[in-house]
Design an enzyme around this catalytic site. Structure first.
Site, PDB file in Angstrom:
ATOM      1  N   ASP A 123      49.892  27.272  44.742  1.00  0.00           N
ATOM      2  CA  ASP A 123      49.901  28.543  45.451  1.00  0.00           C
ATOM      3  C   ASP A 123      49.086  28.324  46.747  1.00  0.00           C
ATOM      4  O   ASP A 123      48.357  27.334  46.857  1.00  0.00           O
ATOM      5  CB  ASP A 123      49.234  29.576  44.521  1.00  0.00           C
ATOM      6  CG  ASP A 123      48.888  30.860  45.206  1.00  0.00           C
ATOM      7  OD1 ASP A 123      49.803  31.472  45.773  1.00  0.00           O
ATOM      8  OD2 ASP A 123      47.704  31.267  45.167  1.00  0.00           O
ATOM      9  N   ASP A 125      47.342  31.159  49.250  1.00  0.00           N
ATOM     10  CA  ASP A 125      46.149  32.001  49.477  1.00  0.00           C
ATOM     11  C   ASP A 125      45.281  32.089  48.232  1.00  0.00           C
ATOM     12  O   ASP A 125      45.754  32.412  47.151  1.00  0.00           O
ATOM     13  CB  ASP A 125      46.583  33.404  49.901  1.00  0.00           C
ATOM     14  CG  ASP A 125      47.147  33.412  51.301  1.00  0.00           C
ATOM     15  OD1 ASP A 125      46.366  33.402  52.254  1.00  0.00           O
ATOM     16  OD2 ASP A 125      48.393  33.387  51.433  1.00  0.00           O
ATOM     17  N   ASP A 314      46.110  31.575  41.904  1.00  0.00           N
ATOM     18  CA  ASP A 314      45.049  32.557  41.653  1.00  0.00           C
ATOM     19  C   ASP A 314      45.561  33.980  41.482  1.00  0.00           C
ATOM     20  O   ASP A 314      44.799  34.877  41.154  1.00  0.00           O
ATOM     21  CB  ASP A 314      44.062  32.568  42.829  1.00  0.00           C
ATOM     22  CG  ASP A 314      44.681  33.238  44.046  1.00  0.00           C
ATOM     23  OD1 ASP A 314      45.827  32.877  44.382  1.00  0.00           O
ATOM     24  OD2 ASP A 314      44.058  34.130  44.628  1.00  0.00           O
TER      25      ASP A 314
HETATM   26  O1  LIG Z   1      51.169  33.609  46.866  1.00  0.00           O
HETATM   27  P1  LIG Z   1      50.041  33.469  47.826  1.00  0.00           P
HETATM   28  O2  LIG Z   1      50.151  32.250  48.687  1.00  0.00           O
HETATM   29  O3  LIG Z   1      48.713  33.561  47.145  1.00  0.00           O
HETATM   30  O4  LIG Z   1      50.171  34.746  48.789  1.00  0.00           O
HETATM   31  C1  LIG Z   1      49.838  36.046  48.309  1.00  0.00           C
HETATM   32  C2  LIG Z   1      49.466  36.908  49.493  1.00  0.00           C
HETATM   33  O5  LIG Z   1      48.443  36.191  50.175  1.00  0.00           O
HETATM   34  C3  LIG Z   1      47.995  36.689  51.430  1.00  0.00           C
HETATM   35  O6  LIG Z   1      47.172  37.808  51.189  1.00  0.00           O
HETATM   36  C4  LIG Z   1      45.972  37.483  50.511  1.00  0.00           C
HETATM   37  O7  LIG Z   1      45.209  36.572  51.314  1.00  0.00           O
HETATM   38  C5  LIG Z   1      44.755  37.125  52.578  1.00  0.00           C
HETATM   39  C6  LIG Z   1      44.067  36.018  53.348  1.00  0.00           C
HETATM   40  O8  LIG Z   1      43.020  35.445  52.632  1.00  0.00           O
HETATM   41  C7  LIG Z   1      43.847  38.320  52.301  1.00  0.00           C
HETATM   42  O9  LIG Z   1      43.413  38.904  53.524  1.00  0.00           O
HETATM   43  C8  LIG Z   1      44.615  39.374  51.480  1.00  0.00           C
HETATM   44  O10 LIG Z   1      43.768  40.437  51.129  1.00  0.00           O
HETATM   45  C9  LIG Z   1      45.176  38.733  50.205  1.00  0.00           C
HETATM   46  O11 LIG Z   1      46.023  39.672  49.522  1.00  0.00           O
HETATM   47  C10 LIG Z   1      49.141  36.996  52.343  1.00  0.00           C
HETATM   48  O12 LIG Z   1      48.660  37.582  53.528  1.00  0.00           O
HETATM   49  C11 LIG Z   1      50.195  37.855  51.670  1.00  0.00           C
HETATM   50  O13 LIG Z   1      51.300  38.013  52.535  1.00  0.00           O
HETATM   51  C12 LIG Z   1      50.651  37.116  50.419  1.00  0.00           C
HETATM   52  O14 LIG Z   1      51.660  37.852  49.758  1.00  0.00           O
END
Ligand SMILES: O=P(O)(O)OC[C@H]1O[C@H](O[C@H]2O[C@H](CO)[C@@H](O)[C@H](O)[C@H]2O)[C@H](O)[C@@H](O)[C@@H]1O
Length: 373
Positions: A123, A125, A314
């Site tokens: 993954d 983020d 995560d």
């Molecule tokens: O599947 P992932 O790669 O984990 O993506 C899930 C979402 O991640 C991002 O949002 C998350 O991370 C951001 C940066 O650290 C944070 O600001 C936010 O609060 C988190 O939800 C991304 O911006 C989303 O589009 C993804 O869906």
């Protein structure tokens, strides 16, 4: 508002509550809304409720509005509860016994890899990059990139992210990887580097027909939320993210209402919740678990006993992949979390820096295996 450059410790998003707004009876669409349109379930914070549990909150009609709103805001707040009591410490001890550190039991994990092809799923983020307030600044550390690059020299490696494929590629910038963007709804094989087995030229976009709808909803959401300070609508191509990490808590209910208002005209879209983000996506039966299965099949390992998939993530959306591995009794899910969460992952790592150490150890292990042959 939070400092956009600070790294946020999001150890708090323990309690998973996804909120579904739509249902479509066609067989292509998952029946995600239970019979009662107001089937709202709330959980005690100390019980690690299942991260994939879906809470219905139909956008139709105005009755039961107050109860729905409380549930919405509770769900949004639950993505950041405060957990520091001694009871929590006990919870953590019990949890870590159930989901040991993948670093602590590294040898045990790798003993299952003998004579098997390890395939790595990552993954983005919160796994490869730390959680930060501004999604456009979720950069990956150069050492992490190096670790992923080295891993991909020895094992087929895929990034599976909620972000759109182009965006996650821009962060990772390694052309030898498989990328599954938009929660697995946009999969593409590597454009460089060759592993012997399988099809490198994969392209899978099961929600293609939704593209015009997603573009339209994106515009509506931008317009509808523009005057809520801190709200950020992110276009992830086959899905959309409405971030509320930088929105004052007193405005969360209003934000959720506005999102639901837009979505009431789009019954083929559903709304779920991630880490301080509301996520809108097509109701097709496709998720990160399906993406994992698709990629294993593309690599030539469908129903194979010769493969050991390792998936590290995560987020709640990663649970779909953990579930697939658990159900198949094949490979391991590793949850990245500092706090106890209900999970189908077998092992745990606390944060991205531990993910990096795990990846580095994988490479050292593989080099050792190769040397001994
Ligand atoms: O599947 P992932 O790669 O984990 O993506 C899930 C979402 O991640 C991002 O949002 C998350 O991370 C951001 C940066 O650290 C944070 O600001 C936010 O609060 C988190 O939800 C991304 O911006 C989303 O589009 C993804 O869906």
């Amino acid at each position: 508002m939070t400092n956009p450059n600070a790294v946020v410790s999001d150890t708090q998003s323990a309690i998973g509550m996804a909120i579904t707004v739509a249902v479509n009876s066609s067989s292509l669409y998952s029946p995600s809304v239970p019979n009662s349109p107001y089937n709202i379930t709330l959980f005690s914070r100390n019980k690690f409720p299942k991260s994939t549990i879906e809470t219905a909150a139909s956008s139709a009609g105005g009755h039961a509005g107050l109860a729905k709103n409380i549930a919405w805001v509770d769900a949004m707040r639950a993505s950041s509860p405060t957990r520091n009591s001694s009871e929590d410490t006990e919870d953590k001890k019990a949890w870590i016994i159930k989901h040991p550190s993948a670093l602590g039991v590294f040898e045990e994990i790798m003993s299952a890899a003998k004579m098997k092809q390890v395939v790595i799923f990552l993954d983005y983020d919160g796994t490869l990059s730390p959680i930060v307030p501004n999604p456009d600044q979720a950069y990956m550390a150069p050492e992490m990139r190096e670790a992923v690059k080295n891993v991909a020299k020895y094992f087929p490696t895929a990034i599976v992210s909620g972000r759109c494929r182009a965006k996650v590629y821009n962060f990772v910038r390694l052309s030898e990887l498989y990328y599954a963007g938009s929660h697995g709804m946009d999969i593409k094989g590597p454009s460089s580097g060759k592993h012997q087995k399988g099809n490198q030229n994969v392209l899978c976009q099961p929600a293609k027909e939704f593209l015009p709808m997603m573009a339209e909803v994106y515009k509506h959401l931008l317009e509808k939320t523009k005057d809520i300070p801190g709200a950020n609508v992110e276009n992830n191509k086959f899905c959309l993210s409405v971030h509320f990490r930088c929105v004052e808590e007193q405005n969360w209910s209003d934000l959720a209402d506005r999102v639901k208002f837009v979505l009431k005209d789009y019954p083929k879209l559903r709304l779920t919740q991630g880490r301080k983000v509301l996520e809108i996506r097509p109701t097709i039966k496709w998720d990160k678990g399906k993406a994992l299965e698709f990629l294993l099949e593309s690599l030539g390992y469908a129903n194979s006993k010769d493969v050991l998939p390792i998936y590290i993530g995560d987020d709640r959306t990663d649970e779909d992949a953990f579930k697939v591995l658990r159900k198949q009794g094949q490979g391991f899910g590793i949850l990245v979390s500092k706090i106890p969460k209900e999970t189908d992952a077998t092992y745990s790592l606390q944060e991205p820096s531990e993910v990096m150490h795990f990846l580095q150890r994988l490479v050292t292990w593989k080099r050792g295996v190769l040397r001994s042959h």
